[in-house]
Design an enzyme around this catalytic site. Structure first.
Site, PDB file in Angstrom:
ATOM      1  N   GLY A  33      -1.764  -2.233  -2.611  1.00  7.23           N
ATOM      2  CA  GLY A  33      -1.405  -3.549  -1.820  1.00  7.23           C
ATOM      3  C   GLY A  33      -2.662  -4.086  -1.694  1.00  7.23           C
ATOM      4  O   GLY A  33      -3.777  -4.035  -2.185  1.00  7.23           O
ATOM      5  N   GLY A  36      -6.717  -8.293   3.884  1.00  7.82           N
ATOM      6  CA  GLY A  36      -7.695  -9.179   4.061  1.00  7.82           C
ATOM      7  C   GLY A  36      -9.337  -8.492   3.822  1.00  7.82           C
ATOM      8  O   GLY A  36     -10.078  -9.283   3.340  1.00  7.82           O
ATOM      9  N   VAL A  40      -6.079  -2.234  -2.698  1.00  8.49           N
ATOM     10  CA  VAL A  40      -5.975  -0.773  -2.900  1.00  8.49           C
ATOM     11  C   VAL A  40      -5.374  -0.667  -4.288  1.00  8.49           C
ATOM     12  O   VAL A  40      -4.243  -1.196  -4.207  1.00  8.49           O
ATOM     13  CB  VAL A  40      -5.378  -0.130  -1.733  1.00  8.49           C
ATOM     14  CG1 VAL A  40      -5.309   1.289  -1.812  1.00  8.49           C
ATOM     15  CG2 VAL A  40      -5.896  -0.492  -0.422  1.00  8.49           C
ATOM     16  N   LYS A  55      -9.979   1.756  -3.172  1.00  4.12           N
ATOM     17  CA  LYS A  55     -10.111   0.771  -2.550  1.00  4.12           C
ATOM     18  C   LYS A  55     -11.159  -0.261  -2.996  1.00  4.12           C
ATOM     19  O   LYS A  55     -12.515   0.400  -2.909  1.00  4.12           O
ATOM     20  CB  LYS A  55     -10.113   0.808  -1.028  1.00  4.12           C
ATOM     21  CG  LYS A  55     -10.174  -0.420  -0.315  1.00  4.12           C
ATOM     22  CD  LYS A  55      -9.579  -0.530   0.954  1.00  4.12           C
ATOM     23  CE  LYS A  55      -9.563  -1.800   1.971  1.00  4.12           C
ATOM     24  NZ  LYS A  55      -8.883  -1.847   3.087  1.00  4.12           N
ATOM     25  N   ASP A 145      -7.940   0.498  14.902  1.00  3.55           N
ATOM     26  CA  ASP A 145      -6.841  -0.020  14.542  1.00  3.55           C
ATOM     27  C   ASP A 145      -5.629   0.555  14.323  1.00  3.55           C
ATOM     28  O   ASP A 145      -5.261   0.652  13.363  1.00  3.55           O
ATOM     29  CB  ASP A 145      -7.235  -0.981  13.240  1.00  3.55           C
ATOM     30  CG  ASP A 145      -5.862  -2.028  12.759  1.00  3.55           C
ATOM     31  OD1 ASP A 145      -5.332  -2.609  13.816  1.00  3.55           O
ATOM     32  OD2 ASP A 145      -5.770  -2.429  11.772  1.00  3.55           O
TER      33      ASP A 145
END
Lengths: 329, 252
Positions: A33, A36, A40, A55, A145
């Site tokens: 994926g 921002g 990854v 990542k 988050d």
């Protein structure tokens, strides 16, 4: 050279963007994926023969020392060895200057995609999340988050908190960790934190976090987010940040959500452990600190909590009455 | 293709040069990079037929060269790509209004433009089939222009990569890259092992060759991108969007 087809162009763009892993022990298997903060990849560790999540972080502009700082702080996060926190195996700098992190590749489903889970099971998941986050808090790291996409439930029921990409080390209000997601990506996140820059996800972000002043954000912002997680799990429907859900959610549970999501941090649970205790108490049928029950509710709760011995006593009394009625004349 | 200047001087700076020779070289590079997006954009957004679009494309660049309009670009206001598209919009709108009054075509010619090939590419573009439909929204138009610009950039870089590999006797390196990253005839990508067997090389060489070709492609892309950007800031932004990395960063 004739123009490229759309398919070829897509492949080429992926190829050109693919990190140059020359000199590392990793090779790219595919892309998981993009968000921002970076991309990854599913990668293979040639030396250990296992797949990992890699990542590659975009570097923010105007901060030449940011790579070194991100690596330093990633090392701090790597110290968070807990079964509920995705471990970092490796961190380094690529030939093109980008920073990469090698993490455990988690196979499972994010919380919002879990099929058919009972309420007690959902509450247990929230408790596991609280345990992992409490561990991070104890080491001075605030996640900032937490949301369903960042909680993975594995095939054997293990619960892992993901994407520490905007996590904050308490005492450093200028830079976030920049490490992160294996399965999820965050389109909203940016790797630097300063006044006026809002990090997090609407609906799960505490009001003081949404205000954009990192100095106001502490562990209680995570309490708020876990309250929002609990709300989603109980109502199945994300609402506004001030909603505690309604419908058939039991009142004590609604009170727990309401307290966790209080707009004023001082009105929330003091830490995630206190929140976890209340959730566990509710699950066990005990009194929760967030809710003042009346006499009837207390009696009902105790009756449910001790239903087995009460039923045994009632059965015994009924039997005695029957015996007296038949043989006591 | 392959008409990019050998130096890394910005094409955008070159088109404003008072030196006619430097300006001419820069314009050739500019036309090479932009004629396909310009032509396709005129065909789709302005719904002009093939001949008309080809004329407008040539005339746009010729007029820009003669009048020096593209040299008036202000980096602080927009990216050069956006500026060029807005200039094109203004030019085509004026041309349509003035149709019949102005002489068609300019006296200046640049690198040869293969409109037939561009038309063939366009035949597979979904937007090209909606010729009678309403005009696209602004962001779609910008996307279309950008997509074609990116396509041109990559096409040119791949052409340069092929030429440099052939010149250096690295045809196998390019063959690995072509089969793995470029060949869109195959439904599924070959595995490294399949490629190794096909090209009679060890699997580890497949990894190395692919890494080499990708690294070179990246370098060639950045080189071209730099020449098409007016400022370092614009270059960094474009590179970040295109390749996901800040090209100015160095290993720590």
């Amino acid at each position: 050279m004739s123009a490229l087809s759309d398919a070829a162009l897509r492949r080429l763009r992926d190829a050109a963007e693919a990190p140059d892993l020359t000199g590392t022990k990793y090779e790219i298997v595919g892309r998981i994926g993009q968000g921002g903060m970076g991309t990854v990849y599913r990668a293979r560790d040639r030396e250990l023969g296992r797949e990992i999540a890699l990542k590659v972080v975009r570097l923010p502009e105007g901060a030449p020392d940011i790579a070194a700082r991100m690596m330093r702080e990633a090392r701090t996060l790597a110290l968070l060895e807990h079964p509920g926190i995705v471990p970092i195996h490796d961190v380094g700098t690529l030939a093109d200057g980008r920073v990469f992190y090698a993490m455990k590749l988690v196979r499972g489903a994010p919380l919002h995609e879990l099929p058919g889970v009972s309420l007690p099971e959902r509450l247990t998941i929230v408790e596991r999340v609280c345990e992992a986050v409490a561990f991070a808090h104890a080491h001075g790291v605030v996640h900032r988050d937490l949301k369903p996409q960042n909680v993975m439930v594995g095939a054997f029921g293990e619960v892992l908190v993901m994407d520490w990409g905007v996590a904050k080390i308490v005492g450093d209000t200028t830079v976030s960790l920049g490490v992160g997601s294996v399965a999820g990506t965050d389109e909203h996140a940016e790797p630097t934190t300063g006044h006026g820059v809002v990090l997090g996800t609407p609906g799960y972000m505490a009001p003081e976090q949404a205000a954009g002043d990192p100095s106001l954000v502490d562990a209680r912002a995570d309490v708020y987010a876990i309250g929002a997680l609990l709300r989603d799990l109980c109502t199945g429907n994300p609402e506004s940040t001030h909603s505690d859900g309604a419908g058939d959610v039991p009142r004590p549970l609604r009170a727990i959500i309401r307290r966790a999501m209080s707009p004023d941090p001082r009105d929330r649970y003091s830490d995630v452990t206190a929140l976890a205790h209340d959730v566990a108490a509710f699950r066990a049928g005990d009194r929760v600190t967030a809710y003042n029950e009346n006499l009837f509710e207390r009696a009902r709760r105790l009756a449910l909590r001790h239903s087995t011995p009460i039923l045994l006593v009632l059965a015994y009394l009924l039997m005695r009455l029957t015996f007296l009625a038949v043989f006591g004349r | 293709m392959g008409s990019f200047p050998a130096t890394r001087h910005s094409v955008v700076a070159g088109i404003a040069s008072p030196d006619i020779h430097a300006r001419r070289v820069a314009f050739d590079a500019l036309v090479s990079a932009y004629w396909r997006p310009v032509y396709k954009y005129v065909r789709i957004k302005w719904r002009r037929d093939r001949d008309d679009a080809a004329d407008l494309t040539q005339e746009f660049f010729a007029r820009a060269f003669e009048k020096g309009s593209l040299g008036r670009f202000e980096p602080a206001r927009a990216r050069f790509r956006t500026f060029l598209r807005l200039c094109l919009d203004g030019f085509v709108a004026n041309e349509i209004k003035a149709r019949g009054r102005l002489k068609r075509g300019g006296d200046v010619s640049f690198v040869p433009l293969d409109f037939a090939a561009a038309e063939h590419e366009l035949s597979t573009h979904p937007a090209a089939h909606g010729a009678g439909a309403a005009s696209h929204a602004d962001h779609d138009e910008d996307d279309l222009f950008r997509q074609e610009w990116v396509r041109g950039l990559f096409s040119d870089a791949v052409g340069a990569l092929r030429a440099s590999c052939e010149a250096a006797g690295k045809t196998k390196q390019f063959a690995v890259f072509q089969r793995y990253d470029l060949d869109d005839n195959a439904d599924v990508r070959p595995t490294y092992a399949q490629l190794a067997s096909e090209l009679a090389i060890p699997v580890t060489q497949v990894t190395n060759y692919l890494a080499f070709a990708r690294r070179e492609l990246r370098r060639l892309l950045l080189e071209r991108l730099r020449s098409l950007c007016a400022t370092d800031e614009e270059f960094r932004l474009e590179a970040r969007e295109l390749l996901g990395a800040d090209p100015t960063s160095r290993p720590a």
